[in-house]
Design a protein around this motif. Structure first.
Motif, PDB file in Angstrom:
ATOM      1  N   GLY A   2      13.984  25.363  -7.139  1.00 28.55           N
ATOM      2  CA  GLY A   2      13.482  25.730  -8.450  1.00 28.55           C
ATOM      3  C   GLY A   2      11.983  25.953  -8.456  1.00 28.55           C
ATOM      4  N   ALA A   3      11.465  26.307  -9.628  1.00 28.87           N
ATOM      5  CA  ALA A   3      10.057  26.672  -9.761  1.00 28.87           C
ATOM      6  C   ALA A   3       9.127  25.493  -9.498  1.00 28.87           C
ATOM      7  CB  ALA A   3       9.791  27.225 -11.158  1.00 28.87           C
ATOM      8  N   GLY A   4       9.568  24.274  -9.834  1.00 38.14           N
ATOM      9  CA  GLY A   4       8.758  23.108  -9.537  1.00 38.14           C
ATOM     10  C   GLY A   4       7.553  22.979 -10.445  1.00 38.14           C
ATOM     11  N   GLY A   5       6.485  22.414  -9.922  1.00 42.35           N
ATOM     12  CA  GLY A   5       5.267  22.174 -10.700  1.00 42.35           C
ATOM     13  C   GLY A   5       4.049  22.232  -9.806  1.00 42.35           C
ATOM     14  N   TRP A   6       2.894  21.937 -10.385  1.00 38.95           N
ATOM     15  CA  TRP A   6       1.653  21.976  -9.624  1.00 38.95           C
ATOM     16  C   TRP A   6       1.586  20.801  -8.647  1.00 38.95           C
ATOM     17  CZ3 TRP A   6      -1.739  25.837  -9.299  1.00 38.95           C
ATOM     18  CH2 TRP A   6      -1.691  26.829 -10.277  1.00 38.95           C
ATOM     19  N   VAL A   7       1.179  21.096  -7.415  1.00 39.69           N
ATOM     20  CA  VAL A   7       1.072  20.073  -6.371  1.00 39.69           C
ATOM     21  C   VAL A   7      -0.237  20.253  -5.614  1.00 39.69           C
ATOM     22  CG1 VAL A   7       3.583  19.924  -6.093  1.00 39.69           C
ATOM     23  CG2 VAL A   7       2.274  21.494  -4.640  1.00 39.69           C
ATOM     24  N   HIS A   8      -0.653  19.188  -4.933  1.00 37.93           N
ATOM     25  CA  HIS A   8      -1.848  19.245  -4.095  1.00 37.93           C
ATOM     26  C   HIS A   8      -1.669  20.274  -2.989  1.00 37.93           C
ATOM     27  CE1 HIS A   8      -4.298  17.948  -0.601  1.00 37.93           C
ATOM     28  NE2 HIS A   8      -5.183  17.534  -1.492  1.00 37.93           N
ATOM     29  N   GLY A   9      -0.495  20.285  -2.367  1.00 36.37           N
ATOM     30  CA  GLY A   9      -0.170  21.286  -1.372  1.00 36.37           C
ATOM     31  C   GLY A   9      -0.407  20.876   0.067  1.00 36.37           C
TER      32      GLY A   9
ATOM     33  N   HIS B 228       0.857  14.435  -9.556  1.00 37.52           N
ATOM     34  CA  HIS B 228       1.774  15.453 -10.074  1.00 37.52           C
ATOM     35  C   HIS B 228       1.833  15.457 -11.594  1.00 37.52           C
ATOM     36  CE1 HIS B 228       4.150  15.781  -6.027  1.00 37.52           C
ATOM     37  NE2 HIS B 228       2.940  16.300  -5.972  1.00 37.52           N
ATOM     38  N   THR B 229       1.880  14.283 -12.204  1.00 36.23           N
ATOM     39  CA  THR B 229       1.949  14.237 -13.667  1.00 36.23           C
ATOM     40  C   THR B 229       0.633  14.685 -14.295  1.00 36.23           C
ATOM     41  OG1 THR B 229       1.381  11.876 -13.631  1.00 36.23           O
ATOM     42  CG2 THR B 229       3.712  12.445 -13.706  1.00 36.23           C
TER      43      THR B 229
ATOM     44  N   GLN C   4       0.829  -1.207   0.000  1.00 35.15           N
ATOM     45  CA  GLN C   4       0.000   0.000   0.000  1.00 35.15           C
ATOM     46  C   GLN C   4       0.863   1.257   0.000  1.00 35.15           C
ATOM     47  OE1 GLN C   4      -2.369  -1.184   3.472  1.00 35.15           O
ATOM     48  NE2 GLN C   4      -4.200  -0.872   2.225  1.00 35.15           N
ATOM     49  N   SER C   5       2.017   1.188   0.638  1.00 38.67           N
ATOM     50  CA  SER C   5       2.943   2.322   0.628  1.00 38.67           C
ATOM     51  C   SER C   5       3.422   2.586  -0.795  1.00 38.67           C
ATOM     52  CB  SER C   5       4.123   2.057   1.562  1.00 38.67           C
ATOM     53  OG  SER C   5       3.676   1.836   2.888  1.00 38.67           O
ATOM     54  N   ARG C   6       3.697   1.519  -1.544  1.00 41.73           N
ATOM     55  CA  ARG C   6       4.077   1.687  -2.944  1.00 41.73           C
ATOM     56  C   ARG C   6       2.940   2.329  -3.734  1.00 41.73           C
ATOM     57  NH1 ARG C   6       6.937  -3.300  -2.254  1.00 41.73           N
ATOM     58  NH2 ARG C   6       5.057  -4.495  -2.787  1.00 41.73           N
ATOM     59  N   ARG C   7       1.717   1.871  -3.490  1.00 40.66           N
ATOM     60  CA  ARG C   7       0.585   2.448  -4.217  1.00 40.66           C
ATOM     61  C   ARG C   7       0.383   3.914  -3.851  1.00 40.66           C
ATOM     62  NH1 ARG C   7      -1.577  -2.803  -3.421  1.00 40.66           N
ATOM     63  NH2 ARG C   7      -2.910  -2.220  -1.673  1.00 40.66           N
ATOM     64  N   LEU C   8       0.675   4.264  -2.605  1.00 43.94           N
ATOM     65  CA  LEU C   8       0.570   5.659  -2.192  1.00 43.94           C
ATOM     66  C   LEU C   8       1.570   6.521  -2.966  1.00 43.94           C
ATOM     67  CD1 LEU C   8      -0.666   7.736  -0.184  1.00 43.94           C
ATOM     68  CD2 LEU C   8       1.229   7.182   1.354  1.00 43.94           C
ATOM     69  N   GLY C   9       2.808   6.049  -3.098  1.00 44.90           N
ATOM     70  CA  GLY C   9       3.798   6.791  -3.870  1.00 44.90           C
ATOM     71  C   GLY C   9       3.396   6.921  -5.322  1.00 44.90           C
ATOM     72  N   SER C  10       2.864   5.844  -5.904  1.00 42.40           N
ATOM     73  CA  SER C  10       2.398   5.895  -7.294  1.00 42.40           C
ATOM     74  C   SER C  10       1.254   6.891  -7.448  1.00 42.40           C
ATOM     75  CB  SER C  10       1.950   4.510  -7.759  1.00 42.40           C
ATOM     76  OG  SER C  10       3.024   3.603  -7.778  1.00 42.40           O
ATOM     77  N   LEU C  11       0.370   6.931  -6.446  1.00 43.30           N
ATOM     78  CA  LEU C  11      -0.764   7.848  -6.510  1.00 43.30           C
ATOM     79  C   LEU C  11      -0.299   9.297  -6.519  1.00 43.30           C
ATOM     80  CD1 LEU C  11      -3.779   8.497  -6.423  1.00 43.30           C
ATOM     81  CD2 LEU C  11      -3.676   8.257  -3.923  1.00 43.30           C
ATOM     82  N   LEU C  12       0.624   9.635  -5.626  1.00 42.39           N
ATOM     83  CA  LEU C  12       1.098  11.021  -5.601  1.00 42.39           C
ATOM     84  C   LEU C  12       1.842  11.357  -6.893  1.00 42.39           C
ATOM     85  CD1 LEU C  12       1.295  13.672  -4.124  1.00 42.39           C
ATOM     86  CD2 LEU C  12       3.348  12.840  -2.970  1.00 42.39           C
TER      87      LEU C  12
END
Length: 335
Positions: free
Chosen positions: A202-209, A130-131, A118-126
């Motif tokens: 750096g400027a980064g990208g859009w995130v949930h926050g 982002h993408t 489930q931890s792996r799925r959590l990382g994939s979800l985030l």
């Protein structure tokens, strides 16, 4: 800061804006959220989540809503608000902003309740978040060119101020004693590591926050909905991945479950196409951020708001443990 006293939302006026929303039966607060008020609204037609946006920034709220609608079209688990009869998702009544969402049956799971899979799925979800945000957000939104880091000299001044407040607290309790201990300890750590202040990010990208356990609902073992997009914005994206892990996988004693962190981080890197160097830089910046951060003590002593007090033992211990285990934490995120 502390919220103003709660008042019942104008249910009849609100529901008339929506087609087939029904008549109100009950409306109960469901969260002690720090930014907004939320209610479980039952009507003759079903159950809803009613959100009262306290900041009242109509444009920002509408942008969050559009983002979740577009993310849902990309199969990201979200719960976009319902549109009213005019196609609007923000209902402004007497100067207050409301949004009506479908009710999502689910529960919150902390990292201790998540398996390694489930931890792996959590990382994939985030990583997916982002993408997909990179695809759906407007390109013309202004972005800052860099994100600074905390100035230790300012932190030393804050530590002195908080120490005075903690020592003068009456009646004094165990929290005040722990606060004084952690403040002195943190000052020593900052003096020792002041030369490790990171350069601007750096400027980064859009995130949930604000990606953490209370903003993710599970149905069974699978994520059902990511909620509370109030802090949607542009930040270094890998830093959100590190911050989220530091909340999901922190143990009561103030250390991280590094086995789960490693599984989560590897999955995130694959999903977000982030390289190990990006994660190492993010670990350093978030470590520095934690070393200089005293938001819970500021709430207690400056704003007289104790809602976050229960988080302090683990959060304050984590900064100390992270400093000691810096290399191991970096390896878990980037290895």
């Amino acid at each position: 800061m502390p919220r103003s006293s709660d008042t019942a939302p104008p249910l009849s006026v609100l529901l008339r804006r929506y087609e087939n929303a029904g008549e109100p039966l009950s409306c109960k607060p469901v969260t002690q959220g720090l930014l907004n008020r939320g209610y479980r609204l039952a009507t003759t037609r079903g159950a809803y989540f009613l959100k009262h946006h306290l900041d009242g920034d109509h444009e920002a709220i509408a942008r969050q809503h559009r983002a979740t609608q577009r993310l849902q079209a990309l199969d990201v688990p979200v719960a976009p608000p319902l549109e009213d009869q005019d196609g609007d998702t923000v209902a402004v009544i007497d100067g207050h902003c409301y949004a009506l969402h479908p009710w999502i049956d689910g529960r919150h799971l902390g990292g201790a309740q998540l398996s390694t899979a489930q931890s792996r799925r959590l990382g994939s979800l985030l990583g997916l978040v982002h993408t997909c945000l990179a695809q759906v957000m407007d390109d013309g939104t202004p972005r800052t060119s860099e994100h600074g880091s905390a100035d230790p000299e300012e932190t030393f001044s804050l530590i002195d101020e908080l120490l005075e407040l903690a020592r003068s607290a009456r009646p004094r309790d165990s929290f005040d004693t722990l606060a004084e201990h952690r403040l002195l300890q943190r000052r020593t750590l900052l003096e020792r590591h002041a030369d490790r202040r990171p350069p601007p990010g750096g400027a980064g990208g859009w995130v949930h926050g604000d990606f953490h356990p209370l903003n993710l609902l599970y149905r069974g073992a699978e994520p059902a909905a990511i909620v509370d997009w109030d802090r949607l914005g542009v930040q270094p994206r890998a830093e959100e991945a590190v911050r989220a892990a530091a909340i999901f996988f922190v143990l009561p004693a103030g250390r991280l479950e590094l086995t789960k962190v490693r599984a989560y981080a590897r999955a995130y890197r694959r999903a977000a196409a982030a390289d190990p160097a990006e994660l190492r830089a993010a670990v350093h910046r978030v470590w520095w951020e934690r070393l200089n951060d005293f938001w819970i003590l500021r709430w207690r002593y400056q704003l007289h708001d104790r809602r976050a007090d229960p988080q302090f033992p683990a959060v304050s211990a984590l900064a100390v443990w992270w400093t000691k285990e810096y290399d191991a934490v970096c390896d878990a995120f980037a290895g």
